[in-house]
Design an enzyme around this catalytic site. Sequence first.
Site, PDB file in Angstrom:
ATOM      1  N   ASP A  39       0.852  -1.184   0.000  1.00 44.79           N
ATOM      2  CA  ASP A  39       0.000   0.000   0.000  1.00 44.79           C
ATOM      3  C   ASP A  39       0.891   1.238   0.000  1.00 44.79           C
ATOM      4  O   ASP A  39       1.883   1.287   0.739  1.00 44.79           O
ATOM      5  CB  ASP A  39      -0.897  -0.003   1.252  1.00 44.79           C
ATOM      6  CG  ASP A  39      -1.786   1.243   1.316  1.00 44.79           C
ATOM      7  OD1 ASP A  39      -1.497   2.124   2.146  1.00 44.79           O
ATOM      8  OD2 ASP A  39      -2.694   1.342   0.485  1.00 44.79           O
ATOM      9  N   HIS A 121       6.018  14.617 -15.328  1.00 45.02           N
ATOM     10  CA  HIS A 121       6.750  15.880 -15.487  1.00 45.02           C
ATOM     11  C   HIS A 121       6.752  16.612 -14.160  1.00 45.02           C
ATOM     12  O   HIS A 121       5.752  16.630 -13.427  1.00 45.02           O
ATOM     13  CB  HIS A 121       6.189  16.722 -16.625  1.00 45.02           C
ATOM     14  CG  HIS A 121       4.899  17.436 -16.372  1.00 45.02           C
ATOM     15  ND1 HIS A 121       4.835  18.688 -15.765  1.00 45.02           N
ATOM     16  CD2 HIS A 121       3.628  17.100 -16.653  1.00 45.02           C
ATOM     17  CE1 HIS A 121       3.576  19.085 -15.705  1.00 45.02           C
ATOM     18  NE2 HIS A 121       2.821  18.132 -16.229  1.00 45.02           N
ATOM     19  N   ASP A 133      -0.833  19.580 -11.102  1.00 48.74           N
ATOM     20  CA  ASP A 133      -0.190  19.527 -12.417  1.00 48.74           C
ATOM     21  C   ASP A 133       1.243  20.019 -12.344  1.00 48.74           C
ATOM     22  O   ASP A 133       1.525  21.209 -12.557  1.00 48.74           O
ATOM     23  CB  ASP A 133      -0.981  20.372 -13.425  1.00 48.74           C
ATOM     24  CG  ASP A 133      -0.375  20.297 -14.818  1.00 48.74           C
ATOM     25  OD1 ASP A 133      -0.634  21.215 -15.616  1.00 48.74           O
ATOM     26  OD2 ASP A 133       0.396  19.358 -15.085  1.00 48.74           O
ATOM     27  N   GLU A 167       7.780  20.034 -19.658  1.00 50.15           N
ATOM     28  CA  GLU A 167       6.632  19.405 -20.339  1.00 50.15           C
ATOM     29  C   GLU A 167       5.648  20.480 -20.742  1.00 50.15           C
ATOM     30  O   GLU A 167       5.034  20.430 -21.804  1.00 50.15           O
ATOM     31  CB  GLU A 167       5.964  18.404 -19.392  1.00 50.15           C
ATOM     32  CG  GLU A 167       4.814  17.621 -20.011  1.00 50.15           C
ATOM     33  CD  GLU A 167       3.459  18.313 -19.895  1.00 50.15           C
ATOM     34  OE1 GLU A 167       3.358  19.310 -19.149  1.00 50.15           O
ATOM     35  OE2 GLU A 167       2.508  17.870 -20.566  1.00 50.15           O
ATOM     36  N   GLU A 168       5.494  21.479 -19.903  1.00 45.59           N
ATOM     37  CA  GLU A 168       4.482  22.520 -20.152  1.00 45.59           C
ATOM     38  C   GLU A 168       4.799  23.355 -21.392  1.00 45.59           C
ATOM     39  O   GLU A 168       3.942  24.043 -21.915  1.00 45.59           O
ATOM     40  CB  GLU A 168       4.351  23.436 -18.921  1.00 45.59           C
ATOM     41  CG  GLU A 168       3.891  22.712 -17.666  1.00 45.59           C
ATOM     42  CD  GLU A 168       2.424  22.289 -17.708  1.00 45.59           C
ATOM     43  OE1 GLU A 168       1.777  22.436 -18.756  1.00 45.59           O
ATOM     44  OE2 GLU A 168       1.927  21.798 -16.674  1.00 45.59           O
ATOM     45  N   ASP A 196       0.306  12.205 -15.151  1.00 40.75           N
ATOM     46  CA  ASP A 196       0.240  13.659 -15.251  1.00 40.75           C
ATOM     47  C   ASP A 196      -1.167  14.083 -14.822  1.00 40.75           C
ATOM     48  O   ASP A 196      -2.142  13.819 -15.513  1.00 40.75           O
ATOM     49  CB  ASP A 196       0.511  14.086 -16.701  1.00 40.75           C
ATOM     50  CG  ASP A 196       0.529  15.591 -16.874  1.00 40.75           C
ATOM     51  OD1 ASP A 196       0.793  16.048 -18.006  1.00 40.75           O
ATOM     52  OD2 ASP A 196       0.284  16.324 -15.887  1.00 40.75           O
ATOM     53  N   ASP A 297      -4.773   8.908  -3.441  1.00 39.54           N
ATOM     54  CA  ASP A 297      -4.489   7.624  -2.781  1.00 39.54           C
ATOM     55  C   ASP A 297      -4.701   6.474  -3.757  1.00 39.54           C
ATOM     56  O   ASP A 297      -3.835   5.620  -3.945  1.00 39.54           O
ATOM     57  CB  ASP A 297      -5.415   7.480  -1.569  1.00 39.54           C
ATOM     58  CG  ASP A 297      -5.055   6.284  -0.694  1.00 39.54           C
ATOM     59  OD1 ASP A 297      -5.831   5.971   0.225  1.00 39.54           O
ATOM     60  OD2 ASP A 297      -3.998   5.670  -0.935  1.00 39.54           O
ATOM     61  N   ASP A 301      -1.709   4.050  -5.374  1.00 41.75           N
ATOM     62  CA  ASP A 301      -1.718   2.587  -5.224  1.00 41.75           C
ATOM     63  C   ASP A 301      -1.763   1.903  -6.589  1.00 41.75           C
ATOM     64  O   ASP A 301      -1.160   0.838  -6.778  1.00 41.75           O
ATOM     65  CB  ASP A 301      -2.920   2.153  -4.372  1.00 41.75           C
ATOM     66  CG  ASP A 301      -2.736   2.489  -2.901  1.00 41.75           C
ATOM     67  OD1 ASP A 301      -3.751   2.726  -2.213  1.00 41.75           O
ATOM     68  OD2 ASP A 301      -1.579   2.535  -2.439  1.00 41.75           O
TER      69      ASP A 301
HETATM   70  N1  DTR Z   1      -1.108  18.599 -20.941  1.00 43.46           N
HETATM   71  C1  DTR Z   1      -1.100  18.307 -19.517  1.00 43.46           C
HETATM   72  C2  DTR Z   1      -2.492  18.159 -18.954  1.00 43.46           C
HETATM   73  C3  DTR Z   1      -3.375  17.271 -19.743  1.00 43.46           C
HETATM   74  C4  DTR Z   1      -4.429  17.672 -20.493  1.00 43.46           C
HETATM   75  N2  DTR Z   1      -5.029  16.558 -21.014  1.00 43.46           N
HETATM   76  C5  DTR Z   1      -4.361  15.481 -20.657  1.00 43.46           C
HETATM   77  C6  DTR Z   1      -4.579  14.138 -20.922  1.00 43.46           C
HETATM   78  C7  DTR Z   1      -3.678  13.211 -20.388  1.00 43.46           C
HETATM   79  C8  DTR Z   1      -2.604  13.626 -19.621  1.00 43.46           C
HETATM   80  C9  DTR Z   1      -2.385  14.978 -19.343  1.00 43.46           C
HETATM   81  C10 DTR Z   1      -3.292  15.882 -19.868  1.00 43.46           C
HETATM   82  C11 DTR Z   1      -0.406  19.413 -18.770  1.00 43.46           C
HETATM   83  O1  DTR Z   1      -0.924  20.540 -18.768  1.00 43.46           O
HETATM   84  O2  DTR Z   1       0.639  19.131 -18.182  1.00 43.46           O
HETATM   85 ZN    ZN Z   2       0.011  21.561 -17.333  1.00 47.92          ZN
HETATM   86 ZN    ZN Z   3       0.823  18.177 -16.565  1.00 46.44          ZN
END
Ligand code: DTR
Ligand code: ZN
Ligand code: ZN
Length: 434
Positions: A39, A121, A133, A167-168, A196, A297, A301
């Site tokens: 867990d 990310h 995020d 990533e952004e 993500d 959670d 898991d």
């Molecule tokens: N692009 C990602 C957020 C995001 C939007 N749709 C999805 C689908 C699957 C995974 C991530 C995402 C971000 O803003 O980091």
């Molecule tokens: Zn994002």
């Molecule tokens: Zn993201």
Amino acid sequence: MNLSVRRRTLALAGTVLAGLLAGAVPATAEEAGVAAAPDISVANVKQHLADLQSIATANGGNRAHGRAGYKASIDFVKAKLDAAGFTTTVQTFTYNGTTGYNLIADWPGGDTNQVVMAGAHLDSVTSGPGINDNGSGSAAILETALAVSRAGYQPAKHLRFAWWGAEELGLVGSRYYVNNLPSTERAKISGYLNFDMIGSPNPGYFVYDDDPVIEKTFKDYFAGLGVPTEIETEGDGRSDHASFKNVGIPVGGLFTGASRTKTSAQVQKWGGTTTAFDRCYHSSCDTTANINDTALDRNSDAVAHAIWTLSSGTTPPPGKVFENTTDVSIPDNGAAVTSSVAVTGITGNAPSSLPVGVDIIHTWRGDLVVDLVAPDGTVYNLKPYSSSDSADNVQTTYSVNASSEVANGTWRLRVQDRAAQDTGYINGFKLTFP
Ligand code: DTR
Ligand code: ZN
Ligand code: ZN
């Protein structure tokens, strides 16, 4: 056994049972010699989120590419993984004229021709701390990696974890990693799992519909919890799994939703409201308050379940524990103090990865130098002094190569506070021998 564990065991037994019907398959994971995932403590995951929040707060309110908060986030995650016995690599790249960083962490062992990889990310947008995020995905795979270390897990397939930069800005870090990975190394990655946004405050439970084996692994897990899932439909190209899918590597992952609105049918399925899954998406309010604990959670898991299942490894039997839980006050900016354990009945030397459990309650832990002292006086530094580590408490398990030390004897945890003002105490010290 709590309900969640019982359901998880049923899920696993269900999968194994299906195999049983199809052939001679042991009735449980343990009988198959395949370990079931532990867990994952959501409290530990939330502590990592609190630490990432502190980093953003101390660095202009964000953890974005090219900003101090991102590099501090990388350093934070790396320190925990180094202490836990991972082999870490920081890969640098340049984007928009500034240096970016990927953190790659390999767990020693397993067949390196078959790599199970999990990634998230670590960067945020500039407008906020990026706790959902994507602190949520980053913290979940960090805690899963630490659970691998604590368990002394021995995967059949090699485990690799990754925290991506930028990533952004367009999957920059993960694309750089894949593009600079020789094709022979790419071919060894049997699957890449992406996480993500997995703690959205008004969560949905979405599973990527890419590789069918990975998808089934996640769907079976949630079925065992009695939680319905939906296929993630907007995910293609939207996160770091795309970098791997684009070169033919099997991918999968989990998602709890971003700015899209939850439908009334989904509210019937998952609860919540017919509003955005995450109303703070890419906003300054994406803080530690912007997390649904149940979703975090369950998904944490699910991460562990997938890692254990897809790497089909074993966990050695529990070792012999020697523990001291007597509180020892640490003099502020003063002399070192110790907590000791007398190890007896162990044949030969200590192991090359001796788990050293440290539990120190202390504000501004950077003041502290923490050492393990072997019976013959050999000193192993666990944690150096750091003028910048303002987080509280040292509560982790270090992995020490003590193979040159005879096991039996008195081992000491030595702690010294080397700066004024903050105070605390040793709460516990534990050694585990195989
Ligand atoms: N692009 C990602 C957020 C995001 C939007 N749709 C999805 C689908 C699957 C995974 C991530 C995402 C971000 O803003 O980091
Ligand atoms: Zn994002
Ligand atoms: Zn993201």
